[in-house]
Design a protein around this motif. Structure first.
Motif, PDB file in Angstrom:
ATOM      1  N   ASP A   1     -19.543  10.376  -4.149  1.00 41.89           N
ATOM      2  CA  ASP A   1     -19.509   9.111  -3.409  1.00 41.89           C
ATOM      3  C   ASP A   1     -18.179   8.901  -2.683  1.00 41.89           C
ATOM      4  N   LEU A   2     -18.235   8.066  -1.664  1.00 43.04           N
ATOM      5  CA  LEU A   2     -17.034   7.536  -1.022  1.00 43.04           C
ATOM      6  C   LEU A   2     -17.102   6.016  -1.168  1.00 43.04           C
ATOM      7  N   ALA A   3     -16.246   5.467  -2.000  1.00 42.00           N
ATOM      8  CA  ALA A   3     -16.195   4.016  -2.192  1.00 42.00           C
ATOM      9  C   ALA A   3     -15.218   3.434  -1.180  1.00 42.00           C
ATOM     10  N   ILE A   4     -15.652   2.421  -0.467  1.00 43.87           N
ATOM     11  CA  ILE A   4     -14.803   1.796   0.549  1.00 43.87           C
ATOM     12  C   ILE A   4     -14.619   0.326   0.213  1.00 43.87           C
ATOM     13  N   GLY A   5     -13.388  -0.087   0.083  1.00 45.89           N
ATOM     14  CA  GLY A   5     -13.078  -1.505  -0.101  1.00 45.89           C
ATOM     15  C   GLY A   5     -12.288  -1.973   1.103  1.00 45.89           C
ATOM     16  N   LEU A   6     -12.954  -2.621   2.038  1.00 45.74           N
ATOM     17  CA  LEU A   6     -12.283  -3.102   3.245  1.00 45.74           C
ATOM     18  C   LEU A   6     -11.884  -4.556   3.011  1.00 45.74           C
ATOM     19  N   HIS A   7     -10.597  -4.764   2.693  1.00 50.55           N
ATOM     20  CA  HIS A   7     -10.101  -6.080   2.287  1.00 50.55           C
ATOM     21  C   HIS A   7     -10.793  -6.544   1.006  1.00 50.55           C
ATOM     22  N   ALA A   8     -10.802  -5.651   0.018  1.00 52.79           N
ATOM     23  CA  ALA A   8     -11.376  -5.977  -1.293  1.00 52.79           C
ATOM     24  C   ALA A   8     -10.394  -6.885  -2.032  1.00 52.79           C
ATOM     25  N   CYS A   9     -10.807  -8.109  -2.264  1.00 52.18           N
ATOM     26  CA  CYS A   9      -9.888  -9.114  -2.812  1.00 52.18           C
ATOM     27  C   CYS A   9      -9.633  -8.925  -4.301  1.00 52.18           C
ATOM     28  N   GLY A  10      -8.376  -9.142  -4.682  1.00 49.82           N
ATOM     29  CA  GLY A  10      -7.947  -9.273  -6.064  1.00 49.82           C
ATOM     30  C   GLY A  10      -8.553  -8.301  -7.042  1.00 49.82           C
ATOM     31  N   GLU A  11      -9.281  -8.874  -8.000  1.00 50.32           N
ATOM     32  CA  GLU A  11      -9.863  -8.133  -9.104  1.00 50.32           C
ATOM     33  C   GLU A  11     -10.802  -7.040  -8.623  1.00 50.32           C
ATOM     34  N   LEU A  12     -11.484  -7.271  -7.512  1.00 55.29           N
ATOM     35  CA  LEU A  12     -12.431  -6.277  -7.006  1.00 55.29           C
ATOM     36  C   LEU A  12     -11.716  -4.977  -6.646  1.00 55.29           C
ATOM     37  N   GLY A  13     -10.520  -5.079  -6.062  1.00 51.58           N
ATOM     38  CA  GLY A  13      -9.756  -3.876  -5.732  1.00 51.58           C
ATOM     39  C   GLY A  13      -9.431  -3.061  -6.967  1.00 51.58           C
ATOM     40  N   ASP A  14      -9.027  -3.743  -8.052  1.00 53.88           N
ATOM     41  CA  ASP A  14      -8.716  -3.045  -9.304  1.00 53.88           C
ATOM     42  C   ASP A  14      -9.959  -2.398  -9.894  1.00 53.88           C
ATOM     43  N   ARG A  15     -11.083  -3.103  -9.850  1.00 54.66           N
ATOM     44  CA  ARG A  15     -12.331  -2.555 -10.403  1.00 54.66           C
ATOM     45  C   ARG A  15     -12.785  -1.316  -9.629  1.00 54.66           C
ATOM     46  N   LEU A  16     -12.563  -1.324  -8.304  1.00 50.22           N
ATOM     47  CA  LEU A  16     -12.921  -0.154  -7.496  1.00 50.22           C
ATOM     48  C   LEU A  16     -12.056   1.049  -7.867  1.00 50.22           C
ATOM     49  N   VAL A  17     -10.771   0.808  -8.070  1.00 56.35           N
ATOM     50  CA  VAL A  17      -9.863   1.900  -8.441  1.00 56.35           C
ATOM     51  C   VAL A  17     -10.275   2.500  -9.783  1.00 56.35           C
ATOM     52  N   VAL A  18     -10.536   1.652 -10.762  1.00 56.29           N
ATOM     53  CA  VAL A  18     -10.936   2.130 -12.091  1.00 56.29           C
ATOM     54  C   VAL A  18     -12.244   2.906 -12.011  1.00 56.29           C
ATOM     55  N   ALA A  19     -13.217   2.393 -11.250  1.00 59.52           N
ATOM     56  CA  ALA A  19     -14.513   3.063 -11.128  1.00 59.52           C
ATOM     57  C   ALA A  19     -14.381   4.402 -10.415  1.00 59.52           C
ATOM     58  N   ALA A  20     -13.573   4.461  -9.354  1.00 60.88           N
ATOM     59  CA  ALA A  20     -13.379   5.714  -8.610  1.00 60.88           C
ATOM     60  C   ALA A  20     -12.632   6.734  -9.453  1.00 60.88           C
ATOM     61  N   ALA A  21     -11.654   6.277 -10.244  1.00 58.60           N
ATOM     62  CA  ALA A  21     -10.903   7.183 -11.118  1.00 58.60           C
ATOM     63  C   ALA A  21     -11.830   7.779 -12.174  1.00 58.60           C
ATOM     64  N   ARG A  22     -12.724   6.940 -12.710  1.00 52.07           N
ATOM     65  CA  ARG A  22     -13.649   7.403 -13.752  1.00 52.07           C
ATOM     66  C   ARG A  22     -14.643   8.415 -13.185  1.00 52.07           C
ATOM     67  N   ALA A  23     -15.134   8.153 -11.955  1.00 55.59           N
ATOM     68  CA  ALA A  23     -16.150   9.017 -11.349  1.00 55.59           C
ATOM     69  C   ALA A  23     -15.545  10.237 -10.659  1.00 55.59           C
ATOM     70  N   ARG A  24     -14.228  10.249 -10.479  1.00 62.47           N
ATOM     71  CA  ARG A  24     -13.543  11.297  -9.712  1.00 62.47           C
ATOM     72  C   ARG A  24     -14.112  11.388  -8.300  1.00 62.47           C
TER      73      ARG A  24
END
Length: 238
Positions: free
Chosen positions: A37-60
Motif C-alpha cells: 500500500d501507499l498511505a497518503i495523509g494530505l494535511h492529516a490533522c493531529g492524532e490521525l498523522g500519528d496513527r498513520l505513521v504507526v500503521a505504516a510502520a507496522r505494515a512496512r
C-alpha cells in the motif's frame, strides 16, 4: 465518517472505476494497511498523522504525510512515537502543540493579512467577553458551533449566536461596542508579546515531523523529510 459525503464521493467518481470510498472513523477504527500500500495523509490533522505513521510502520508500507493541526488530539499531551523521542522526553502538551499551527507570513490565508488579524482580534474579544460572563473558554472554545470564517465579519456578527448557544441573554449594541473597542488595546499588547511564540512554532512543528520520521526509520523505512511546496501554497508543507 459521514455516510452522505461518502455517497457523494462515489457518485462523483463513477468515471474512475478503481476509486473506492468507505465510511470510516480513522480516529478509532484500526487502520489496516498492507505491505504494497501507499498511505497518503494530505494535511492529516493531529492524532490521525500519528496513527498513520504507526500503521505504516507496522505494515512496512510506503507513506507520504503532510501533517497539520497537531493539537487535535484527545489526550492532554502527545507522547513521542520514536524511541529517540521517548529518551529525549519529547512529551508535548496540547497547548504547546497548537504553536506548530502558527506561521509567520507576509500574506493572509484565504484573505488579506489585515483581514486575518482582524478576525483573530474578534475571536480574542469574544473569548474575553465569555470569560467575563463566567464561561470556561480555553483557546478555540469561543468559536464552538460557529464557522471560523464568520469572525471576519466582526464581533457583532458572532457574539449573538455565541451567546445564544450558551444560554446567555443577547448582547446589547453598547456592550458590543465596549468589548470591540477595549479588545483593540489588549490585542495590540498581546501581539507584541507573542513574538517568542512565533519563533517557537517551526521548532515545535519540526520536532513532531522528526519524531515521526525517526519512528519510521526505527521500523526499517527509508525516510526523507522535505519541504514539499512553497509556504504561499500552504504553510503546512513539511
Amino acid at each position: 465518517r459521514d455516510a452522505s459525503r461518502v455517497a457523494s464521493a462515489e457518485r462523483l467518481a463513477l468515471s474512475v472505476p478503481r476509486a473506492r470510498f468507505e465510511t470510516f472513523d480513522a480516529d478509532s477504527a484500526p487502520i489496516a494497511l498492507l505491505p504494497g500500500d501507499l498511505a497518503i495523509g494530505l494535511h492529516a490533522c493531529g492524532e490521525l498523522g500519528d496513527r498513520l505513521v504507526v500503521a505504516a510502520a507496522r505494515a512496512r508500507c510506503e507513506l507520504a504525510l503532510l501533517s497539520c493541526c497537531p493539537q487535535k488530539i484527545r489526550a492532554k499531551a502527545r507522547e513521542p512515537l520514536s524511541s529517540v523521542g521517548q529518551s529525549a522526553g519529547l512529551i508535548l502538551p496540547r497547548e504547546a502543540l497548537g504553536l506548530a499551527n502558527l506561521a509567520a507570513r507576509e500574506q493572509g490565508v484565504e484573505v488579506s493579512l489585515a483581514c486575518d488579524l482582524e478576525a483573530r482580534r474578534t475571536r480574542f474579544a469574544l473569548a474575553w467577553w465569555l470569560r467575563d460572563k463566567g464561561h470556561d473558554c480555553p483557546p478555540g472554545e469561543e468559536m464552538r458551533g460557529l464557522n471560523r470564517r464568520r469572525a471576519r465579519h466582526g464581533l457583532a456578527a458572532i457574539a449573538p449566536q455565541a451567546f445564544s448557544m450558551r444560554g446567555l441573554s443577547a448582547p446589547t449594541e453598547a456592550e458590543i461596542a465596549r468589548y470591540d473597542a477595549e479588545s483593540r488595546v489588549r490585542f495590540a499588547r498581546i501581539r507584541r508579546l507573542t513574538l517568542p511564540r512565533t519563533m517557537l512554532a517551526p521548532v515545535v512543528e519540526m520536532a513532531i515531523v522528526l519524531d515521526r520520521a525517526a519512528a519510521l526509520v526505527e521500523a526499517g523505512h527509508e525516510v526523507r523529510v522535505v519541504r514539499l511546496c512553497e509556504a504561499t501554497v500552504t504553510p503546512r508543507n513539511l
